[in-house]
Motif scaffolding. Structure first.
Motif, PDB file in Angstrom:
ATOM      1  N   ARG A 185     -10.517   2.356 -16.041  1.00 35.92           N
ATOM      2  CA  ARG A 185     -11.674   3.176 -15.695  1.00 35.92           C
ATOM      3  C   ARG A 185     -12.334   2.699 -14.408  1.00 35.92           C
ATOM      4  NH1 ARG A 185     -12.848   7.986 -17.304  1.00 35.92           N
ATOM      5  NH2 ARG A 185     -15.064   8.360 -17.314  1.00 35.92           N
TER       6      ARG A 185
ATOM      7  N   PHE B 224     -14.323   5.634 -11.858  1.00 31.16           N
ATOM      8  CA  PHE B 224     -15.085   6.587 -12.655  1.00 31.16           C
ATOM      9  C   PHE B 224     -16.458   5.992 -12.958  1.00 31.16           C
ATOM     10  CE2 PHE B 224     -10.725   7.825 -13.778  1.00 31.16           C
ATOM     11  CZ  PHE B 224     -10.805   9.202 -13.625  1.00 31.16           C
TER      12      PHE B 224
ATOM     13  N   VAL C 251     -20.109   6.886 -15.388  1.00 32.29           N
ATOM     14  CA  VAL C 251     -20.583   7.702 -16.501  1.00 32.29           C
ATOM     15  C   VAL C 251     -22.092   7.598 -16.598  1.00 32.29           C
ATOM     16  CG1 VAL C 251     -20.227   5.809 -18.170  1.00 32.29           C
ATOM     17  CG2 VAL C 251     -20.334   8.170 -18.983  1.00 32.29           C
TER      18      VAL C 251
ATOM     19  N   THR D 133     -22.250  12.817 -22.477  1.00 34.93           N
ATOM     20  CA  THR D 133     -21.808  11.962 -21.374  1.00 34.93           C
ATOM     21  C   THR D 133     -21.357  12.820 -20.194  1.00 34.93           C
ATOM     22  OG1 THR D 133     -19.540  11.848 -22.235  1.00 34.93           O
ATOM     23  CG2 THR D 133     -21.065  10.114 -22.917  1.00 34.93           C
TER      24      THR D 133
ATOM     25  N   ASP E 137     -19.047  12.313 -16.801  1.00 42.13           N
ATOM     26  CA  ASP E 137     -18.075  11.419 -16.177  1.00 42.13           C
ATOM     27  C   ASP E 137     -17.540  12.014 -14.886  1.00 42.13           C
ATOM     28  OD1 ASP E 137     -17.737  10.704 -19.206  1.00 42.13           O
ATOM     29  OD2 ASP E 137     -16.723   9.094 -18.114  1.00 42.13           O
TER      30      ASP E 137
ATOM     31  N   VAL F 244     -22.432  13.099 -10.633  1.00 39.37           N
ATOM     32  CA  VAL F 244     -22.591  12.753 -12.049  1.00 39.37           C
ATOM     33  C   VAL F 244     -24.075  12.669 -12.396  1.00 39.37           C
ATOM     34  CG1 VAL F 244     -22.245  10.903 -13.732  1.00 39.37           C
ATOM     35  CG2 VAL F 244     -20.353  11.612 -12.241  1.00 39.37           C
TER      36      VAL F 244
ATOM     37  N   GLU G 167     -13.250  10.006 -25.252  1.00 38.78           N
ATOM     38  CA  GLU G 167     -14.181   8.878 -25.296  1.00 38.78           C
ATOM     39  C   GLU G 167     -13.460   7.558 -25.581  1.00 38.78           C
ATOM     40  OE1 GLU G 167     -13.762  11.222 -27.498  1.00 38.78           O
ATOM     41  OE2 GLU G 167     -14.439  10.693 -29.522  1.00 38.78           O
TER      42      GLU G 167
ATOM     43  N   SER H 232     -11.321   6.763 -22.249  1.00 33.53           N
ATOM     44  CA  SER H 232     -12.163   6.368 -21.120  1.00 33.53           C
ATOM     45  C   SER H 232     -12.910   5.070 -21.413  1.00 33.53           C
ATOM     46  CB  SER H 232     -13.153   7.483 -20.791  1.00 33.53           C
ATOM     47  OG  SER H 232     -14.005   7.733 -21.889  1.00 33.53           O
TER      48      SER H 232
ATOM     49  N   LYS I 152     -15.256   4.452 -23.508  1.00 37.56           N
ATOM     50  CA  LYS I 152     -16.659   4.547 -23.927  1.00 37.56           C
ATOM     51  C   LYS I 152     -16.825   4.152 -25.391  1.00 37.56           C
ATOM     52  CE  LYS I 152     -17.509   8.816 -22.263  1.00 37.56           C
ATOM     53  NZ  LYS I 152     -16.687   9.124 -21.084  1.00 37.56           N
TER      54      LYS I 152
END
Lengths: 249, 249
Positions: free
Chosen positions: A32, A171, A173, A219, A221, A228, B13, B16, B18
């Motif tokens: 990520r 990435f 979030v 969320t 992303d 974002v 999720e 990624s 999370k």
């Protein structure tokens, strides 16, 4: 270029519930931050044919495959044999690994220990930028062969960072925690999904400690932090004020 | 009859990073106690075509498939559509689920909520032995469709227990924790592997808290508790005494 990756977790201990795999989660977070998309995690038993078949299926789908586990010296360590089968190559004893084992173990070194010096023909060894790693990552083209022990798995991911890093943007979030249920949130979610095609929106109901009900984590992303943030702010501004609990976990 | 099973974990999720998936681990332990062999865990993104393809691949390999996640009302909940695609069936709104949602939500119920009443045509609903579950497990032949929220996932596994239970004997495991490294243990492990074909032997090095090195956990798995115990005792008796640390974690 945006690369995709997969984790191939090898281990009866995970499938039998003796061990809760953490390596795939560590890999997910690692990729990520590098902007690489993890698109599959597959856990397989310690069986040569199964590992080989799943590995070949993954290689056809993603750019990078990270394997975890099965590279020790015992009978249940079959990852090297499986990769050899998948690629149609031989296994060979690597002189540098043999030397390393003999130096480390001295008179205790047995033929059984030396099974750990077996690699698939053509494997590249990466001892890291300073060459300081006690054990190298084994690399075969797009396949990174890592140990299953979580501390070693994480250490080898760090060792690999310069090699795996590419030109992708990481990435990021952002989140919004909401008190309303998903059904009521859905129109507000759909609006932001339509307006921000470059931001992936996720909706995750969860139980809250010390509460009767649960809330929903929304969320946002993407690779562009400004977009974002903008998506989250647009969503939050659209909500009835009482529905927003927080934008922090 | 010994059945095999697979977990299909659906969720961006997890991929990624999370969320650290716990459902596959809970399922592994649950199936273990029922004597059913979990032979694959696959985590996939929230994409209809990907989920459908992986589901069909799993159905060809195992007897039971448990899916986790993607059955809420939002845009990222695509499990029902994916299963419909995989099986070549339509989705339909289920009257009992619609009634349940309307009764629970009363005037707050919207069309968005009612998306949760959509099922694949032919789905069986299991409300559990007392019919007391707030939300049923959706079952389509050998596919069990469970929610991703861990508390609900576990509750629905319990609800399913009478249905999933078969004639298999539960798996049991015994362990020996050893101070020697795997290379030195290997001949002793190999001896017990040869002598006990009905016992699966695993060897797992691990770091120990508060120690410089690590030890090795040797596990003995099988369906016959007496044979599993015998395998462990034979192994332990064969070892140099100083190598055995414990037979308890």
């Amino acid at each position: 270029m945006t690369r995709t990756a997969a984790a191939l977790i090898i281990g009866d201990e995970v499938l039998s519930g003796k061990v809760h795999d953490t390596n795939s989660h560590d890999l997910a977070r690692y990729l990520r931050a590098l902007g690489i998309e993890l698109s599959r995690i597959i856990t397989v038993p310690d069986r040569v044919e199964v590992i080989a078949a799943e590995l070949n299926a993954l290689r056809a789908k993603v750019d990078l495959v990270f394997t975890s586990g099965g590279i020790g010296p015992t009978h249940d360590d079959v990852t090297i044999d499986a990769i050899a089968l998948a690629l149609g190559r031989e296994t060979v004893r690597h002189p540098a690994l043999e030397r390393s084992l003999r130096e480390h173990l001295e008179e205790r070194c047995t033929d059984d220990h030396l099974r750990m010096a077996m690699i698939v023909d053509g494997t590249e060894l990466d001892f890291g930028p300073e060459g300081a790693a006690p054990w190298p990552v084994l690399i075969l083209g797009s396949i990174f062969i890592l140990p299953g022990i979580p501390q070693l798995f994480r250490a080898q991911l760090e060792l690999l960072r310069p090699r795996v890093s590419g030109s992708e943007r990481a990435f990021v979030v952002e989140s919004a925690f909401c008190a309303a249920d998903e059904g009521r949130l859905k129109p507000f979610i759909d609006a932001v999904v339509s307006a921000f095609e470059d931001v992936a929106v996720g909706s995750y109901p969860r139980f809250r400690d010390g509460d009767d009900g649960y809330n929903v984590r929304i969320t946002f992303d993407g690779r562009d932090p400004a977009r974002v943030r903008e998506a989250r702010e647009r969503f939050v501004a659209s909500l009835p004020a009482a529905w927003l609990l927080s934008t922090e976990p």
